[in-house]
Write a protein that holds these residues in place. Sequence first.
Motif, short mmCIF file in Angstrom:
data_model
loop_
_atom_site.label_atom_id
_atom_site.label_comp_id
_atom_site.label_asym_id
_atom_site.label_seq_id
_atom_site.Cartn_x
_atom_site.Cartn_y
_atom_site.Cartn_z
N ARG A 184 -17.26 -13.77 22.10
CA ARG A 184 -18.23 -12.48 21.08
C ARG A 184 -17.93 -11.44 21.67
N GLU A 185 -17.51 -11.39 23.00
CA GLU A 185 -17.07 -9.62 23.97
C GLU A 185 -15.27 -9.76 23.18
N LYS A 186 -14.53 -10.60 23.27
CA LYS A 186 -13.37 -10.81 22.46
C LYS A 186 -13.15 -10.52 20.94
N ARG A 187 -14.07 -10.64 20.22
CA ARG A 187 -14.05 -10.60 19.26
C ARG A 187 -14.56 -8.90 18.44
N ALA A 188 -15.29 -7.81 19.49
CA ALA A 188 -15.82 -7.13 19.91
C ALA A 188 -14.34 -6.08 19.73
N ILE A 189 -14.08 -6.28 20.96
CA ILE A 189 -12.43 -5.94 21.68
C ILE A 189 -11.42 -5.36 20.19
N GLU A 190 -11.34 -6.92 19.41
CA GLU A 190 -10.32 -6.85 18.87
C GLU A 190 -11.12 -5.86 17.51
N THR A 191 -12.19 -6.10 17.35
CA THR A 191 -13.15 -5.54 16.21
C THR A 191 -12.90 -3.46 16.78
N LYS A 192 -12.90 -3.33 17.95
CA LYS A 192 -12.73 -2.30 18.06
C LYS A 192 -11.43 -1.02 18.23
N ALA A 193 -10.56 -2.60 18.48
CA ALA A 193 -9.08 -2.41 18.17
C ALA A 193 -8.52 -1.54 16.92
N ARG A 194 -9.23 -3.08 16.32
CA ARG A 194 -8.69 -2.70 14.92
C ARG A 194 -8.96 -1.43 14.47
N ALA A 195 -10.41 -0.88 14.70
CA ALA A 195 -10.70 0.33 14.26
C ALA A 195 -9.97 1.49 15.00
N ASP A 196 -9.61 1.23 16.49
CA ASP A 196 -8.61 2.63 16.64
C ASP A 196 -7.74 3.17 15.63
N LYS A 197 -6.99 1.26 15.51
CA LYS A 197 -5.67 1.52 15.25
C LYS A 197 -6.06 2.48 14.08
N GLU A 198 -6.99 2.02 12.97
CA GLU A 198 -7.27 2.01 11.46
C GLU A 198 -6.62 3.59 11.32
N ALA A 199 -8.16 4.26 12.59
CA ALA A 199 -8.22 5.86 12.84
C ALA A 199 -7.28 6.36 12.94
N VAL A 200 -5.57 5.92 14.44
CA VAL A 200 -5.09 6.41 14.73
C VAL A 200 -4.19 6.73 13.47
N ILE A 201 -4.07 5.67 12.45
CA ILE A 201 -3.45 5.33 11.14
C ILE A 201 -3.38 7.01 10.47
N ARG A 202 -5.62 6.49 10.06
CA ARG A 202 -5.93 7.72 9.14
C ARG A 202 -5.45 8.96 9.21
N SER A 203 -5.37 9.06 10.88
CA SER A 203 -5.13 10.51 10.98
C SER A 203 -4.11 10.93 11.18
N ALA A 204 -2.82 9.93 11.70
CA ALA A 204 -1.49 10.25 11.47
C ALA A 204 -1.61 10.59 10.17
N GLU A 205 -2.49 10.05 8.91
CA GLU A 205 -2.01 10.23 8.00
C GLU A 205 -1.74 11.76 6.50
N ALA A 206 -3.07 11.92 8.09
CA ALA A 206 -3.77 13.42 7.17
C ALA A 206 -2.70 14.12 8.08
N PHE A 207 -2.74 14.15 8.76
CA PHE A 207 -1.45 15.77 9.38
C PHE A 207 -0.48 15.15 8.70
N LYS A 208 0.21 14.30 7.93
CA LYS A 208 1.71 14.39 7.47
C LYS A 208 1.28 14.81 5.89
N GLN A 209 0.13 14.93 5.46
CA GLN A 209 -0.52 15.29 4.27
C GLN A 209 -1.01 16.88 4.15
N GLU A 210 -1.26 17.12 5.65
CA GLU A 210 -1.46 18.34 5.11
C GLU A 210 -0.18 19.32 5.97
N GLU A 211 0.46 18.63 6.50
CA GLU A 211 2.37 19.58 6.58
C GLU A 211 2.77 18.78 5.20
N VAL A 212 2.30 18.06 4.60
CA VAL A 212 3.54 18.17 3.33
C VAL A 212 2.60 19.59 2.57
#
Length: 312
Positions: A184-212
């Motif tokens: 369960r702890e492993k799944r929680a860490i993996e879920t958090k990692a996927r969420a952080d990755k998704e947040a970074v990707i969305r932030s980068a996409e938002a910054f890219k869109q803003e610059e465009v």
Amino acid sequence: MIDETLVFPIAIIIFVLIIIAKGVRIVPQSDLYVVERLGKFKKILHGGFHVIIPIVDQVRSKLTSREQLVDIAKQSVITKDNVNISIDGIVFCKVDDAKEATYNVVNFKNAIANLAMTTLRAEIGGMDLDDTLSNRESLNAKLQTELGSAAANWGIKVTRVEISDISVPAEIERAMNMQMEAEREKRAIETKARADKEAVIRSAEAFKQEEVLKAEAIERMADAKRYEQEQIAAGQKQAMVLINESMAQNEKAAEFLLAKDRVAAFKALAESESNDKMILPYDVTQMIGSTSVLGDAFFKGVSNGNTNNNAS
């Protein structure tokens, strides 16, 4: 006292009544009576009123057509990975053929219970502990298939098999709990990692869109400014063309434009709040200009005369 002459007739009547009572059978709706004639199977009596031959016909067994429950006693079984577990279950069955249930097996309930125990050991022995705990439905289906094929020879239909309880040793249970907690702890860490990755990707996409969008806005502003300058230049060019045409047609047009600019300049100067200013008429400025020209000519002539005298 009873008359001796009546004893025999009374005995005969009692005997007849007993014979009639033995020959009449009232079978409940859910029961099945197996009847033998002189020790050999004769027929099966279903629910209702029946008459059999006394003494000659005998009811061999009484069975029920309702679904019955056969308990599988708790037993110790070793899994494929050598883990000793305790397991028990329940078998639901019903009599499908009363004749075979009577003559093909001594006690079909005991037979089904023993067969279920041996089949259960065989099935569990070929499975790991994790498979045994997680695939209970699959184990139930296998047991029902194995028991059903064997019980069919006894006139019994196995309708359902349920594994009611599986117990593991205390140390194995603790190890399993620790493993599940780690998982369960492993799944929680993996879920958090996927969420952080998704947040970074969305932030980068938002910054890219803003610059465009910023770049597009700058480009549009540059296009608008360029268009404005082009329109101003075109207007100035058109104005100069019209001025040149007017000057070519009228010689006073240039003087009029100059006079108009002087009037605008004097007006702006007059409206200024500065105290260090002096306004002179246009004629006076022309006179001052002429005087400066004459003065320059006079001083130039005097300088030339002195030079000639010194030379002589």
